[in-house]
Design a protein around this motif. Structure first.
Motif, PDB file in Angstrom:
ATOM      1  N   LEU A 136      48.308 -79.323  -6.309  1.00  0.00           N
ATOM      2  CA  LEU A 136      46.724 -79.666  -6.705  1.00  0.00           C
ATOM      3  C   LEU A 136      46.827 -80.265  -8.321  1.00  0.00           C
ATOM      4  CD1 LEU A 136      44.929 -76.446  -5.771  1.00  0.00           C
ATOM      5  CD2 LEU A 136      44.973 -78.726  -4.471  1.00  0.00           C
ATOM      6  N   LEU A 137      47.956 -80.237  -8.789  1.00  0.00           N
ATOM      7  CA  LEU A 137      48.002 -80.748 -10.177  1.00  0.00           C
ATOM      8  C   LEU A 137      47.951 -82.238 -10.426  1.00  0.00           C
ATOM      9  CD1 LEU A 137      51.016 -78.320 -11.800  1.00  0.00           C
ATOM     10  CD2 LEU A 137      48.603 -78.317 -12.022  1.00  0.00           C
ATOM     11  N   ALA A 147      44.793 -84.109 -12.287  1.00  0.00           N
ATOM     12  CA  ALA A 147      45.187 -85.056 -13.236  1.00  0.00           C
ATOM     13  C   ALA A 147      44.247 -86.431 -12.727  1.00  0.00           C
ATOM     14  CB  ALA A 147      46.498 -85.510 -13.564  1.00  0.00           C
ATOM     15  N   GLY A 148      44.380 -86.733 -11.496  1.00  0.00           N
ATOM     16  CA  GLY A 148      43.773 -88.056 -10.906  1.00  0.00           C
ATOM     17  C   GLY A 148      42.488 -88.069 -11.059  1.00  0.00           C
ATOM     18  N   PRO A 192      52.337 -91.148  -4.014  1.00  0.00           N
ATOM     19  CA  PRO A 192      53.000 -90.478  -3.319  1.00  0.00           C
ATOM     20  C   PRO A 192      54.443 -90.387  -4.085  1.00  0.00           C
ATOM     21  CG  PRO A 192      52.263 -92.098  -1.851  1.00  0.00           C
ATOM     22  CD  PRO A 192      51.680 -92.419  -3.121  1.00  0.00           C
ATOM     23  N   VAL A 193      54.774 -91.123  -4.697  1.00  0.00           N
ATOM     24  CA  VAL A 193      56.446 -91.191  -5.619  1.00  0.00           C
ATOM     25  C   VAL A 193      56.073 -89.976  -6.596  1.00  0.00           C
ATOM     26  CG1 VAL A 193      57.996 -92.111  -7.200  1.00  0.00           C
ATOM     27  CG2 VAL A 193      56.826 -93.325  -4.965  1.00  0.00           C
ATOM     28  N   VAL A 194      54.930 -90.063  -7.232  1.00  0.00           N
ATOM     29  CA  VAL A 194      54.560 -89.134  -8.591  1.00  0.00           C
ATOM     30  C   VAL A 194      54.462 -87.626  -7.804  1.00  0.00           C
ATOM     31  CG1 VAL A 194      53.068 -88.404 -10.360  1.00  0.00           C
ATOM     32  CG2 VAL A 194      53.907 -90.792 -10.131  1.00  0.00           C
ATOM     33  N   VAL A 195      53.847 -87.630  -6.824  1.00  0.00           N
ATOM     34  CA  VAL A 195      53.622 -86.342  -6.015  1.00  0.00           C
ATOM     35  C   VAL A 195      54.813 -85.752  -5.685  1.00  0.00           C
ATOM     36  CG1 VAL A 195      52.292 -85.142  -4.125  1.00  0.00           C
ATOM     37  CG2 VAL A 195      51.076 -87.054  -5.583  1.00  0.00           C
ATOM     38  N   LEU A 196      55.647 -86.400  -4.902  1.00  0.00           N
ATOM     39  CA  LEU A 196      56.756 -85.714  -4.402  1.00  0.00           C
ATOM     40  C   LEU A 196      57.818 -85.596  -5.697  1.00  0.00           C
ATOM     41  CD1 LEU A 196      57.622 -88.289  -1.400  1.00  0.00           C
ATOM     42  CD2 LEU A 196      56.790 -85.684  -1.322  1.00  0.00           C
ATOM     43  N   ALA A 206      52.476 -82.773   1.216  1.00  0.00           N
ATOM     44  CA  ALA A 206      51.981 -82.546  -0.336  1.00  0.00           C
ATOM     45  C   ALA A 206      51.399 -84.164  -0.742  1.00  0.00           C
ATOM     46  CB  ALA A 206      53.014 -82.293  -1.267  1.00  0.00           C
ATOM     47  N   PRO A 207      51.891 -85.253  -0.280  1.00  0.00           N
ATOM     48  CA  PRO A 207      51.075 -86.500  -0.828  1.00  0.00           C
ATOM     49  C   PRO A 207      49.749 -86.735  -0.126  1.00  0.00           C
ATOM     50  CG  PRO A 207      53.399 -86.852  -0.058  1.00  0.00           C
ATOM     51  CD  PRO A 207      53.176 -85.609   0.402  1.00  0.00           C
TER      52      PRO A 207
END
Length: 584
Positions: free
Chosen positions: A163-164, A168-169, A252-256, A284-285
């Protein structure tokens, strides 16, 4: 709290939209099931000791969920589009019915670009809202909620970490959208100004081609385009950086990186088994993904609400009051008593006008520009209602006459003629759609336009704008043919020869002589020579009648009319054609 305008406007199709949203909700939940099934299969295989029947059951469940998701999504889209079509048809019909009841004078004061924007653009802009946005919102809410619910069951600690990026988004997006409400309103105003100025620009394109001064002759269009560019550039510069950061936070890259990095640390610390990382890698993404498209969807919602407000405002335009117990006009002439008029309570345009138009006579309205001639003529045809006094036809107040009966009694020939896309015959038949061709031809002969029509490729069946093009004088004669076919006992002529060349004017005057026979005519004239034989000449100045009488009488008085005549006399003498509207 009052619901948004578009929510109220959706009431007629609310049931169908509810079905579409329910189907989309099923599609969204079912769309997550295949990823859950893959996660379970991977966990079972990596953990060892997996029972084959359970694996195959998971594969079957995932496959079935894919089919259910596809079928429900297709059904939801179909139902939503059917609802959208029904709503657009209903709104356009409501608008057409309403526009048919507003005062005719409203159209003179309203820019055609504004009407086109509401009837076409604004209703069309609601398509994305009705057919797509509601379904998109359902998916972007339920898909991450379903995924989060599953991940909380796997490991609630790592689920909270997912959820972080979402938080932030959302924070960055909220910062980017701060103050967007007034900006969206400004966007709508700027777009409306572009629409109006484009119509004006196109209408004046001949001037541009002739004189070449595009920027000088069409400054309104240039200013509107420049203002829109400046406004949108400022808005983009202010929000681009924060919006980009918001998009990166939920990518997706940042989330992963965040989730898998934390998950690997937790595995290394012995806080969770290694197999539990698989569901997070897959799902998660999905959780913060809605933020990437939230701007488009919010803009669609706001745009839909703005469009709905425009449609509602047009539907709220006051209509011309209709009498509950209408009366039929008698055989008498037209009488004006104490007539006063002002636009929207502003300064008076007309005041204390008393006038009698006897049956079968010609009355001419003359005077300087802005004297109120056109306004007075439009009041007789009830383009507006008088603000003081009364106008009667055959002893009946025009406000007591049903509009359909009124326009069978009063005809109007405008300065600027509008020919509709359709056949020439249909253009002449506007007032009497069922008139036989013989009567149409008779009216065209009297209007001095029959020979020109016969020379067209398909004669009276030629389509205007396709295989029939008419000059201004020819179009005016078609308008006069309409008036002849309508055969109204009272006819208003608003400077019917204003834009005609001498040859066309002579033909038009012959046609007008045919129109005058046996009718009560009210003629607006700028060239006094064209009405010197009128039964009554009325001189208006600053909204008041300052003189009235016949041509010779008014000249003998030496007043305002005589001064106007002397001012025009050199031009009148130089004209080869000095024709008049003859009295019947």
């Amino acid at each position: 709290m009052k619901p948004p305008v578009f929510a109220q406007m959706l009431a007629p199709v609310r049931g169908r939209l509810a079905v579409a949203v329910l189907l989309q909700a099923l599609a969204a939940v079912a769309g997550v099931v295949p990823m859950i099934a893959v996660s379970e299969v991977a966990a079972a295989l990596l953990g060892g000791g997996a029972r084959p029947e359970r694996v195959w059951w998971l594969v079957a469940a995932g496959t079935a969920a894919v089919l259910v998701s596809l079928l429900c999504a297709a059904a939801a889209s179909t139902v939503a589009h059917v609802a959208d079509n029904a709503l657009q048809l209903r709104l356009r019909r409501d608008l057409v019915r309403h526009l048919a009841r507003v005062p005719l004078g409203w159209f003179s004061a309203t820019n055609s670009g504004q009407v086109k924007k509401v009837v076409q653009d604004d209703i069309h802009s609601m398509h994305y809202l009705v057919a797509h946005t509601l379904l998109d919102v359902t998916s972007v809410v339920l898909t991450p909620v379903t995924a989060l619910a599953y991940l909380l069951g796997v490991d609630w600690r790592l689920a909270l970490v997912t959820l972080l990026p979402l938080a932030a988004g959302l924070a960055l997006f909220a910062r980017a959208m701060s103050g967007a409400g007034p900006l969206m309103a400004e966007y709508g105003r700027a777009a409306g100004e572009i629409n109006s100025s484009v119509v004006e620009f196109v209408d004046g394109i001949a001037v541009v081609k002739t004189f070449g001064g595009a920027r000088g002759a069409h400054q309104r269009f240039i200013r509107a385009a420049d203002a829109f560019h400046d406004f949108f550039s400022r808005w983009s510069r202010r929000t681009t950086g924060v919006t980009t950061a918001s998009q990166l936070a939920v990518s997706p890259v940042v989330v992963l990186i965040v989730v898998l990095g934390t998950g690997l640390a937790m595995i290394g610390a012995g806080w969770m088994p290694a197999t539990d990382i698989v569901p997070f890698a897959l799902l998660a993404p999905v959780i913060p993904a809605p933020v990437s498209g939230i701007g488009t969807r919010i803009q669609a919602l706001r745009g839909g609400d703005t469009a709905a407000k425009s449609v509602t405002a047009l539907l709220a335009e006051p209509v011309m009051p209709r009498p509950s117990d209408p009366e039929a006009p008698g055989e008498g002439g037209v009488r004006l008593r104490g007539v006063g008029f002002s636009y929207d309570g502003a300064a008076e345009v007309l005041s204390g006008v008393d006038l009698d138009l006897a049956p079968g006579t010609v009355t001419a309205l003359v005077g300087p520009s802005g004297a109120g001639k056109s306004t007075l003529a439009k009041l007789v045809a009830r383009f507006f209602d008088v603000t003081e006094g009364s106008i009667t036809i055959g002893g009946v107040d025009v406000r007591r006459i049903d509009p359909a009966a009124l326009y069978r009694t009063v005809g109007f020939v405008f300065q600027e003629v509008a020919l509709l896309r359709g056949t020439v015959a249909d253009n002449i038949r506007l007032a009497r759609p069922d008139a036989p061709l013989e009567e149409v031809e008779r009216a065209a002969r009297a209007a001095q336009i029959h020979d020109r029509i016969q020379a067209l490729p398909r004669g009276y069946d030629s389509e205007v704008g396709v295989d029939a093009e008419f000059s201004g004088g020819e179009a005016q004669r078609i308008s006069i043919a309409r008036a002849l076919l309508a055969d109204t006992p009272v006819l208003v002529l608003d400077e019917a020869t204003a834009y005609a060349d001498p040859h066309s004017e002579a033909r038009i005057q012959q046609a007008l002589s045919a129109v005058a026979a046996g009718r009560t005519l009210l003629v607006i004239a700028h060239r006094l020579a064209t009405v010197r034989e009128a039964d009554q000449i009325v001189v208006l100045d600053s909204g008041r009648v300052v003189e009235k009488g016949r041509h010779a009488e008014l000249l003998a008085r030496g007043g305002r009319y005589a001064r106007m005549w002397r001012a025009q006399e050199p031009a009148q003498e130089s004209r080869r054609t000095d024709t008049v509207v003859e009295t019947p």
